[in-house]
Design an enzyme around this catalytic site. Structure first.
Site, PDB file in Angstrom:
ATOM      1  N   SER A  33       0.827  -1.210   0.000  1.00 41.86           N
ATOM      2  CA  SER A  33       0.000   0.000   0.000  1.00 41.86           C
ATOM      3  C   SER A  33       0.861   1.260   0.000  1.00 41.86           C
ATOM      4  O   SER A  33       1.923   1.296   0.629  1.00 41.86           O
ATOM      5  CB  SER A  33      -0.892  -0.007   1.246  1.00 41.86           C
ATOM      6  OG  SER A  33      -1.514   1.244   1.423  1.00 41.86           O
ATOM      7  N   TYR A  44      -1.872   5.563  -4.534  1.00 41.36           N
ATOM      8  CA  TYR A  44      -2.840   6.655  -4.393  1.00 41.36           C
ATOM      9  C   TYR A  44      -2.190   7.882  -4.984  1.00 41.36           C
ATOM     10  O   TYR A  44      -0.974   8.080  -4.835  1.00 41.36           O
ATOM     11  CB  TYR A  44      -3.167   6.913  -2.913  1.00 41.36           C
ATOM     12  CG  TYR A  44      -4.044   5.856  -2.293  1.00 41.36           C
ATOM     13  CD1 TYR A  44      -5.269   5.536  -2.852  1.00 41.36           C
ATOM     14  CD2 TYR A  44      -3.651   5.198  -1.142  1.00 41.36           C
ATOM     15  CE1 TYR A  44      -6.083   4.556  -2.281  1.00 41.36           C
ATOM     16  CE2 TYR A  44      -4.466   4.218  -0.559  1.00 41.36           C
ATOM     17  CZ  TYR A  44      -5.671   3.919  -1.144  1.00 41.36           C
ATOM     18  OH  TYR A  44      -6.472   2.961  -0.583  1.00 41.36           O
ATOM     19  N   THR A  97      -5.490   2.561  -7.521  1.00 40.70           N
ATOM     20  CA  THR A  97      -6.818   2.393  -6.905  1.00 40.70           C
ATOM     21  C   THR A  97      -7.723   3.524  -7.371  1.00 40.70           C
ATOM     22  O   THR A  97      -7.375   4.702  -7.225  1.00 40.70           O
ATOM     23  CB  THR A  97      -6.690   2.406  -5.367  1.00 40.70           C
ATOM     24  OG1 THR A  97      -5.811   1.349  -4.984  1.00 40.70           O
ATOM     25  CG2 THR A  97      -8.036   2.182  -4.705  1.00 40.70           C
ATOM     26  N   LYS A 102      -7.422  -0.874 -10.091  1.00 36.07           N
ATOM     27  CA  LYS A 102      -8.115  -1.613  -9.029  1.00 36.07           C
ATOM     28  C   LYS A 102      -9.346  -0.842  -8.544  1.00 36.07           C
ATOM     29  O   LYS A 102      -9.247   0.351  -8.224  1.00 36.07           O
ATOM     30  CB  LYS A 102      -7.160  -1.845  -7.854  1.00 36.07           C
ATOM     31  CG  LYS A 102      -7.794  -2.510  -6.645  1.00 36.07           C
ATOM     32  CD  LYS A 102      -6.733  -2.904  -5.631  1.00 36.07           C
ATOM     33  CE  LYS A 102      -7.329  -3.421  -4.337  1.00 36.07           C
ATOM     34  NZ  LYS A 102      -7.915  -2.384  -3.500  1.00 36.07           N
ATOM     35  N   HIS A 137     -13.115  -2.503  -2.682  1.00 34.24           N
ATOM     36  CA  HIS A 137     -12.248  -1.996  -1.611  1.00 34.24           C
ATOM     37  C   HIS A 137     -12.610  -2.645  -0.266  1.00 34.24           C
ATOM     38  O   HIS A 137     -12.702  -1.972   0.765  1.00 34.24           O
ATOM     39  CB  HIS A 137     -12.368  -0.473  -1.528  1.00 34.24           C
ATOM     40  CG  HIS A 137     -11.149   0.212  -0.987  1.00 34.24           C
ATOM     41  ND1 HIS A 137     -10.313   0.980  -1.763  1.00 34.24           N
ATOM     42  CD2 HIS A 137     -10.592   0.250   0.251  1.00 34.24           C
ATOM     43  CE1 HIS A 137      -9.316   1.457  -1.016  1.00 34.24           C
ATOM     44  NE2 HIS A 137      -9.472   1.019   0.208  1.00 34.24           N
TER      45      HIS A 137
HETATM   46  C1  HOC Z   1      -9.283   8.465  -0.084  1.00 35.58           C
HETATM   47  C2  HOC Z   1      -8.189   7.682   0.501  1.00 35.58           C
HETATM   48  O1  HOC Z   1      -7.205   1.392   1.811  1.00 35.58           O
HETATM   49  C3  HOC Z   1      -8.553   1.885   3.677  1.00 35.58           C
HETATM   50  C4  HOC Z   1      -7.244   2.072   3.018  1.00 35.58           C
HETATM   51  C5  HOC Z   1      -6.911   3.516   2.826  1.00 35.58           C
HETATM   52  C6  HOC Z   1      -7.910   4.255   2.036  1.00 35.58           C
HETATM   53  C7  HOC Z   1      -7.475   5.640   1.677  1.00 35.58           C
HETATM   54  C8  HOC Z   1      -8.490   6.282   0.813  1.00 35.58           C
HETATM   55  O2  HOC Z   1      -8.690   2.309   4.830  1.00 35.58           O
HETATM   56  O3  HOC Z   1      -9.459   1.315   3.094  1.00 35.58           O
END
Ligand code: HOC
Length: 396
Positions: free
Chosen positions: A108, A133, A159, A259, A283
């Site tokens: 990540s 990200y 993502t 993703k 997610h």
């Molecule tokens: C908009 C940012 O994948 C989660 C992680 C971090 C998500 C960050 C999203 O907590 O699901």
């Protein structure tokens, strides 16, 4: 007393007991009313297997390839943030377990171990993808991509389901923030400045701000949202579009995996951007509640990409070898899971993750033998019956 885990549910129960309330809440939550979280599991249970017998299953084939790399089975570990909250082995434990098992791990952006350290801790071996990200400041994104490349990561997993953070009740109640002593390691000052290209050397104040905020453990939270929500709203790029993939492709030759795709329409847009793979995901049901289970939209995405070389992966609710088989029958090249790796990590660090992965391999092998499926690359569609399939009519 804890008994030895014999399935992933056991690992989950043990992890639930050991983690702090806030960390357990963060890892286990889905968004809002968790309708999609439940559905991700229930949808698998609705699918029935149609086994075939008297097929030679003495030597079944679990190995396949993902993005051209040989893997021991069609399983990827999904990116999950902040893995050192589960165990000090953290991301390194997951990476080494995956390396030993011969499957890819996805690190990540919000990891507690940096791309550089994960790679070094694995002796540079193993197949690793980097989950990306994108930040409002493209210099930050550029820097991340360059460091992932330099550390030998083999694909970027972009993502797309996170323009902003989903609402998770537990995180708000617990005022979740990164525990003291941990940091979002990818925002520490880069160890090897030489990995930065010309665009990367002129990093703006924003990057420094991300670094400081990460160090402070995302301390800025209020009653109505978690610290993670405050942090991501401030720094993450909510203006990203399909067209932005062109920019990403202009700065890297790494294959791009998109993703978070849940529809045929978005699969086609991803195809138009020349991506290498589409990863069907909601997610872990942590973003938009009320969406379908991923397994229920898999076939739609596979159909949209039929005839292309784009690989399709799926995560969301994979807990059994039979779940893997069902997804393969619907056209996935590979499946992925995130939470089970965290449960293994919580249970016994790297060793616990290895146990979880081995359990999945054994279960997949068993499911194949009992259903007459001999090769993970050619699991026939008629090995399963989807709830929407027409009643059986003899084709014989
Ligand atoms: C908009 C940012 O994948 C989660 C992680 C971090 C998500 C960050 C999203 O907590 O699901």
């Amino acid at each position: 007393e804890e008994s030895v885990p014999v399935n992933l549910d056991d690992f989950e129960r043990i992890a639930d007991k050991r983690l702090t309330k806030a960390v357990h809440g963060y890892y286990s939550s889905g968004a809002n009313d968790e309708v999609s979280l439940r559905e991700n599991r229930v949808a698998f249970e609705r699918i029935r297997l149609r086994p075939r017998f008297l097929i030679d299953v003495d030597n079944i084939q679990l190995q396949t390839s993902i993005l051209g790399y040989n893997v021991s089975m069609p399983l990827i570990v999904s990116p999950t943030a902040m893995q050192k909250m589960a165990h000090p082995d953290g991301e390194t434990g997951v990476a080494i377990a995956c390396k030993e098992m011969g499957i890819p791990m996805t690190l990540s952006t919000l990891a507690t171990t940096s791309v550089t350290d994960v790679s070094a801790n694995c002796g540079g071996e193993g197949l690793r993808f980097f989950q990306l990200y994108t930040f409002r400041d493209r210099g930050i994104t550029y820097d991340l991509v360059k460091r992932a490349e330099a550390a030998g990561f083999k694909a970027l997993v972009l993502t797309v389901d996170t323009p902003t953070l989903g609402r998770r009740n537990a995180d708000i109640r617990n005022q979740f923030s990164l525990p003291t002593g941990l940091s979002l390691a990818n925002f520490e000052a880069p160890k090897a400045k030489s990995t930065l290209g010309s665009e990367g050397t002129n990093l703006s104040d924003a990057r420094e701000a991300v670094r400081i905020a990460a160090k402070q453990g995302m301390a800025d939270h209020s009653d109505s949202r978690s610290a993670l929500s405050a942090y991501t709203t401030k720094f993450f790029d909510a203006s990203l579009t399909w067209d932005s993939i062109k920019w990403l492709k202009s700065i890297t030759n790494l294959p791009i995996v998109v993703k978070g795709v849940m529809t045929a329409e978005d699969a086609i847009l991803a195809k138009e951007q020349g991506v290498a793979a589409v990863w069907v995901s909601n997610h872990g049901a942590r973003q938009l509640d009320g969406v379908d289970a991923t397994i229920d939209v898999l076939e739609e995405v596979v159909d949209a990409l039929r005839g292309t070389s784009i690989e399709v992966y799926l995560d969301g609710g994979i807990r059994r070898g039979t779940d893997i088989l069902k997804a393969l029958a619907l056209g996935a090249r590979a499946v992925a899971f995130g939470r089970p790796a965290l449960w293994g990590l919580t249970y016994n660090g790297k060793e616990g993750v290895s146990q979880v992965l081995q359990m999945m391999k054994d279960e997949l092998s068993l499911a194949m033998k009992l259903s007459g499926a001999t090769n993970v690359s050619s699991v026939p569609r008629d090995l399963i019956r989807m709830p929407y399939d027409a009643p059986y009519k003899s084709k014989l």
